[in-house]
Write an enzyme that holds these catalytic residues in place. Sequence first.
Site, PDB file in Angstrom:
ATOM      1  N   ASP A  33      62.022 -42.295  84.985  1.00  0.00           N
ATOM      2  CA  ASP A  33      61.577 -41.478  86.114  1.00  0.00           C
ATOM      3  C   ASP A  33      60.356 -42.135  86.744  1.00  0.00           C
ATOM      4  OD1 ASP A  33      62.029 -38.177  86.872  1.00  0.00           O
ATOM      5  OD2 ASP A  33      60.239 -39.194  87.623  1.00  0.00           O
ATOM      6  N   ILE A  34      60.316 -42.157  88.064  1.00  0.00           N
ATOM      7  CA  ILE A  34      59.232 -42.808  88.794  1.00  0.00           C
ATOM      8  C   ILE A  34      57.928 -42.023  88.656  1.00  0.00           C
ATOM      9  CG2 ILE A  34      59.496 -41.671  91.052  1.00  0.00           C
ATOM     10  CD1 ILE A  34      59.527 -44.490  92.296  1.00  0.00           C
ATOM     11  N   ASN A  89      67.905 -29.581  85.998  1.00  0.00           N
ATOM     12  CA  ASN A  89      67.494 -28.604  87.001  1.00  0.00           C
ATOM     13  C   ASN A  89      68.674 -28.380  87.946  1.00  0.00           C
ATOM     14  OD1 ASN A  89      64.846 -28.413  85.983  1.00  0.00           O
ATOM     15  ND2 ASN A  89      64.225 -30.236  87.121  1.00  0.00           N
ATOM     16  N   GLY A  95      63.878 -26.367  90.740  1.00  0.00           N
ATOM     17  CA  GLY A  95      63.123 -27.612  90.873  1.00  0.00           C
ATOM     18  C   GLY A  95      63.972 -28.832  91.166  1.00  0.00           C
ATOM     19  N   GLN A  96      65.276 -28.632  91.425  1.00  0.00           N
ATOM     20  CA  GLN A  96      66.100 -29.797  91.749  1.00  0.00           C
ATOM     21  C   GLN A  96      65.716 -30.327  93.123  1.00  0.00           C
ATOM     22  OE1 GLN A  96      70.401 -29.264  91.600  1.00  0.00           O
ATOM     23  NE2 GLN A  96      70.752 -31.469  91.907  1.00  0.00           N
ATOM     24  N   HIS A 102      71.548 -34.976  87.422  1.00  0.00           N
ATOM     25  CA  HIS A 102      70.824 -35.869  86.510  1.00  0.00           C
ATOM     26  C   HIS A 102      70.253 -35.064  85.353  1.00  0.00           C
ATOM     27  CE1 HIS A 102      68.208 -34.539  89.791  1.00  0.00           C
ATOM     28  NE2 HIS A 102      67.237 -34.465  88.899  1.00  0.00           N
ATOM     29  N   LEU A 103      70.279 -35.696  84.207  1.00  0.00           N
ATOM     30  CA  LEU A 103      69.696 -35.114  82.996  1.00  0.00           C
ATOM     31  C   LEU A 103      68.345 -35.782  82.772  1.00  0.00           C
ATOM     32  CD1 LEU A 103      71.498 -34.549  79.630  1.00  0.00           C
ATOM     33  CD2 LEU A 103      69.345 -35.784  79.702  1.00  0.00           C
ATOM     34  N   HIS A 104      67.297 -34.961  82.623  1.00  0.00           N
ATOM     35  CA  HIS A 104      65.981 -35.487  82.257  1.00  0.00           C
ATOM     36  C   HIS A 104      65.897 -35.563  80.732  1.00  0.00           C
ATOM     37  CE1 HIS A 104      63.772 -34.638  86.170  1.00  0.00           C
ATOM     38  NE2 HIS A 104      64.789 -33.812  86.310  1.00  0.00           N
TER      39      HIS A 104
END
Length: 116
Positions: A33-34, A89, A95-96, A102-104
Amino acid sequence: MHTEPDCLFCRIATGELSADRVLETEDVVAFRDINPQAPTHVLVIPREHVSSLDAAEPRHAETIGKLHLAAKRIAAEAGIQGGWRAVINVGADAGQTVFHVHLHLLGGRPLAWPPG
Ligand code: AMP
Ligand code: ZN
């Protein structure tokens, strides 16, 4: 396989945009993640464009499972001790912000519950 030319994560998946990739398989891509929220914060995405878990269909079941198994593999390779979290999310109120599912994977620090 469906991809969207204007989708940020489709463009990362194809390699058109760079990312700090940690895993690539036939079906999924994972990259850092950036804006990391934990010492390990990796996003795992399907190569196929699916906008949200809300848009997933039964034919996506195997791919969604593979997101989780990829996270398990990345967590193990990162040597995370004591536990980690998988978060998806779903929708703006959750919060998407990027509408390619995508899975965090979050780990490397204690994680409070419930999340904010
Ligand atoms: P979400 O808010 O659940 O949709 O998560 C989107 C995530 O994508 C956020 O944590 C962002 O920091 C991350 N992100 C956005 N653009 C990039 C990028 N180009 N490379 C890596 N991560 C990104
Ligand atoms: Zn996409």
